[in-house]
Design a protein around this motif. Structure first.
Motif, PDB file in Angstrom:
ATOM      1  N   ARG A   1      -4.562  -0.918  -4.608  1.00  0.00           N
ATOM      2  CA  ARG A   1      -4.528  -0.934  -2.553  1.00  0.00           C
ATOM      3  C   ARG A   1      -2.232  -1.072  -2.899  1.00  0.00           C
ATOM      4  NH1 ARG A   1      -5.573  -3.912   2.012  1.00  0.00           N
ATOM      5  NH2 ARG A   1      -7.507  -2.894   1.813  1.00  0.00           N
ATOM      6  N   VAL A   2      -1.822   0.542  -2.563  1.00  0.00           N
ATOM      7  CA  VAL A   2      -0.569   0.544  -2.683  1.00  0.00           C
ATOM      8  C   VAL A   2      -0.190  -0.385  -1.339  1.00  0.00           C
ATOM      9  CG1 VAL A   2       1.385   1.896  -2.933  1.00  0.00           C
ATOM     10  CG2 VAL A   2      -0.399   2.218  -4.616  1.00  0.00           C
ATOM     11  N   GLU A   3       0.916  -1.461  -1.036  1.00  0.00           N
ATOM     12  CA  GLU A   3       1.137  -1.458   0.167  1.00  0.00           C
ATOM     13  C   GLU A   3       2.366  -0.623   0.584  1.00  0.00           C
ATOM     14  OE1 GLU A   3       1.899  -5.433  -0.071  1.00  0.00           O
ATOM     15  OE2 GLU A   3      -0.865  -5.155  -0.062  1.00  0.00           O
ATOM     16  N   LYS A   4       3.422  -0.520  -0.372  1.00  0.00           N
ATOM     17  CA  LYS A   4       4.836  -0.087  -0.050  1.00  0.00           C
ATOM     18  C   LYS A   4       5.051   0.751  -0.711  1.00  0.00           C
ATOM     19  CE  LYS A   4       7.300  -3.047   2.448  1.00  0.00           C
ATOM     20  NZ  LYS A   4       9.034  -3.726   2.624  1.00  0.00           N
TER      21      LYS A   4
ATOM     22  N   GLN B   1      -3.572 -15.568  -3.024  1.00  0.00           N
ATOM     23  CA  GLN B   1      -5.040 -15.673  -1.915  1.00  0.00           C
ATOM     24  C   GLN B   1      -5.977 -15.467  -3.337  1.00  0.00           C
ATOM     25  OE1 GLN B   1      -4.764 -16.348   1.557  1.00  0.00           O
ATOM     26  NE2 GLN B   1      -3.380 -17.116  -0.026  1.00  0.00           N
ATOM     27  N   PRO B   2      -7.428 -15.761  -2.687  1.00  0.00           N
ATOM     28  CA  PRO B   2      -8.374 -15.106  -3.472  1.00  0.00           C
ATOM     29  C   PRO B   2      -8.139 -13.578  -4.613  1.00  0.00           C
ATOM     30  CG  PRO B   2      -9.086 -16.429  -1.529  1.00  0.00           C
ATOM     31  CD  PRO B   2      -7.949 -15.910  -1.359  1.00  0.00           C
ATOM     32  N   VAL B   3      -8.685 -13.030  -5.192  1.00  0.00           N
ATOM     33  CA  VAL B   3      -8.696 -11.928  -5.871  1.00  0.00           C
ATOM     34  C   VAL B   3      -9.431 -10.814  -4.621  1.00  0.00           C
ATOM     35  CG1 VAL B   3      -9.275 -10.370  -8.079  1.00  0.00           C
ATOM     36  CG2 VAL B   3      -8.016 -12.781  -8.327  1.00  0.00           C
ATOM     37  N   GLN B   4      -8.760  -9.956  -4.869  1.00  0.00           N
ATOM     38  CA  GLN B   4      -9.986  -8.303  -3.915  1.00  0.00           C
ATOM     39  C   GLN B   4      -9.735  -7.918  -4.460  1.00  0.00           C
ATOM     40  OE1 GLN B   4     -10.749  -9.408  -1.220  1.00  0.00           O
ATOM     41  NE2 GLN B   4      -9.573 -11.385  -0.625  1.00  0.00           N
ATOM     42  N   GLU B   5     -11.098  -7.137  -4.594  1.00  0.00           N
ATOM     43  CA  GLU B   5     -11.077  -5.410  -5.458  1.00  0.00           C
ATOM     44  C   GLU B   5     -10.473  -4.439  -5.828  1.00  0.00           C
ATOM     45  OE1 GLU B   5     -14.228  -3.152  -2.919  1.00  0.00           O
ATOM     46  OE2 GLU B   5     -14.655  -4.157  -4.351  1.00  0.00           O
ATOM     47  N   TYR B   6      -9.732  -4.380  -4.789  1.00  0.00           N
ATOM     48  CA  TYR B   6      -8.802  -3.490  -4.483  1.00  0.00           C
ATOM     49  C   TYR B   6      -7.376  -4.259  -5.043  1.00  0.00           C
ATOM     50  CZ  TYR B   6      -6.983  -6.559  -0.932  1.00  0.00           C
ATOM     51  OH  TYR B   6      -6.502  -7.360   0.414  1.00  0.00           O
ATOM     52  N   GLU B   7      -7.103  -5.046  -5.476  1.00  0.00           N
ATOM     53  CA  GLU B   7      -5.936  -5.638  -5.892  1.00  0.00           C
ATOM     54  C   GLU B   7      -5.465  -5.256  -7.716  1.00  0.00           C
ATOM     55  OE1 GLU B   7      -4.451  -9.609  -3.736  1.00  0.00           O
ATOM     56  OE2 GLU B   7      -5.899  -9.744  -5.484  1.00  0.00           O
TER      57      GLU B   7
END
Length: 462
Positions: A36-39, A100-106
């Protein structure tokens, strides 16, 4: 339109293009690996921005805008740009997300090899872009080359060159035994590193043994006069409106024959005399009266002698005839497919020269020449020219590619370096370590930027 504005517009266009494409390299690899690209911002947006796809007016005008995941925008600080990638410590310093817990999209959830490509994406784009631009310049405009055999009036040399063994009129024809077919200023770097230089002198080849320790390219190019200069007669190409030269009656085609009674045949002679004046002006013992007197020069041109008062910055107000106007050039056209290997070769030589010159960065004289926007902006011509614009843009792109891949925390190369360590040790550095490394890297980068801006201010004021 003023020269300042023309150069500024070219600089902004160049930076905007290179920043967007560099960040697009990171963006595309992130999307490819489902990170995921937030910005995605051109320029930095500290505290506020100029434009964002999350602005209320934008969302009202484009309620069906597809990419809800990424915020696209333009910041107000033109020092670069960035993409904020979820799950990594970068210039955004979003430390709360890392808790935060690691997310698969990170980013941190992906294997090392995927993170590696995400981090080098910008550098790859900058490097490939530079090679592509060089190729397209050759395809669109071809290449003008100056045959060494056509430099009939030879070169002039300064005291440093004469001390090595060069003589006025010499023409370099070989460097370490390798023949020079076409002259360009990049050969000056080769001469600084050479063991032997062969010159044509009075119709005969003469070998010159160079100093074992080599020569400093900075000293060769930044003294009162250059190490070597192609001899071009002192014929004026044009005269600036309202200048001292115009008031004295000089015009295009006029030939300067003497300055303050000293004969001048080549522009290098003229430059040497003016350089001495500049040194006298810079002397701490130079009084105001001396300064005024130095501004008065006697110039013999054509069949006239005129007493001229130079401008406040000690300029005559002329444009010199360039060697490309005096000597016969050979023009070479490139086909579309032929332009790519030639463009790649040119880009590779440019990169090699740039890397070689970086050793001067760690000298006192080199540090003084580190520049920011003013220095880079002055690379662009005072009249907009697409060929010159793309050539300079390609050079800056290849320069950014190399600088970004250096293993300095805060740069792409720093992230790549830590990824390589992780790949070898099978253990990622801790978030605390990465946080501190990022801060150290940003301090170093901002310190270098501060030095560059300081140097530009000093050059502007003095």
């Amino acid at each position: 339109m003023s020269v300042f504005l023309i150069k500024t517009l070219q600089l902004l266009l160049c930076f905007a293009l290179l920043i967007v494409l560099h960040e697009a390299g990171h963006f595309l690899f992130a999307k490819l690996f489902k990170v995921r690209v937030e910005k995605f911002f051109m320029f930095f947006d500290y505290k506020f921005h100029l434009f964002s796809t999350k602005d209320k007016w934008f969302t009202r005008l484009f309620p069906k805008f597809k990419d809800k995941e990424t915020e696209y925008g333009i910041g107000w600080i033109p020092l670069g740009g960035y993409v904020k990638i979820a799950g990594m410590i970068d210039e955004s310093m979003d430390l709360e997300q890392m808790k935060q817990p690691v997310q698969e999209y990170e980013f941190r959830a992906k294997p090392v090899w995927q993170r590696f490509f995400i981090m080098i994406g910008g550098v790859l784009v900058n490097f490939v872009l530079a090679l592509f631009i060089y190729a397209m310049i050759l395809f669109a405009w071809g290449e003008d080359r100056l045959p060494v055999s056509g430099i009939t009036d030879g070169f002039s040399y300064n005291e440093m060159a004469e001390g090595v063994g060069f003589q006025d009129g010499d023409v370099p024809v070989k460097i370490d035994g390798k023949e020079i077919m076409y002259w360009n200023d990049s050969y000056l770097r080769d001469i600084s590193l050479a063991e032997t230089v062969t010159v044509m002198r009075d119709g005969h080849e003469v070998g010159i043994i160079m100093p074992e320790e080599g020569l400093s390219l900075l000293e060769m190019t930044q003294g009162a006069t250059r190490f070597l200069t192609i001899n071009v007669p002192t014929v004026i190409d044009s005269v600036l409106a309202g200048s001292p030269a115009e008031r004295a009656g000089m015009h295009k085609g006029s030939r300067i024959k003497a300055v303050d009674g000293q004969p001048v045949e080549w522009w290098s002679d003229f430059d040497a005399i003016m350089a001495i004046k500049a040194m006298q002006l810079a002397d701490e013992n130079c009084t105001h009266e001396d300064s005024v007197n130095l501004r008065h020069v006697e110039v013999a041109y054509d069949n006239y002698i005129a007493k001229i008062t130079l401008t406040s910055d000690y300029m005559l107000g002329i444009v010199k005839t360039h060697y490309t106007q005096y000597y016969q050039l050979e023009h070479h056209e490139y086909g579309f497919f032929e332009s790519f290997p030639a463009g790649i070769a040119h880009g590779w030589r440019t990169l090699g020269g740039y890397v070689s010159d970086l050793r001067y960065l760690f000298t006192s004289d080199g540090a003084k020449n580190v520049g920011s926007f003013g220095t880079i902006g002055n690379l662009f011509p005072s009249v907009f020219d697409w060929q010159a614009f793309w050539y300079i843009t390609a050079f800056i792109s290849i320069m950014l590619a190399f600088m970004n891949i250096l293993p300095i925390p805060g740069l792409d190369g720093g992230h790549v370096f830590f990824l390589l360590i992780e790949a070898i040790t099978r253990r990622p550095p801790s978030d605390k370590f990465m946080e501190r490394a990022q801060i150290v890297g940003m301090v170093l980068i901002f310190a270098l930027m501060a030095l560059a801006i300081f140097n530009d201010v000093v050059k502007f004021l003095f």
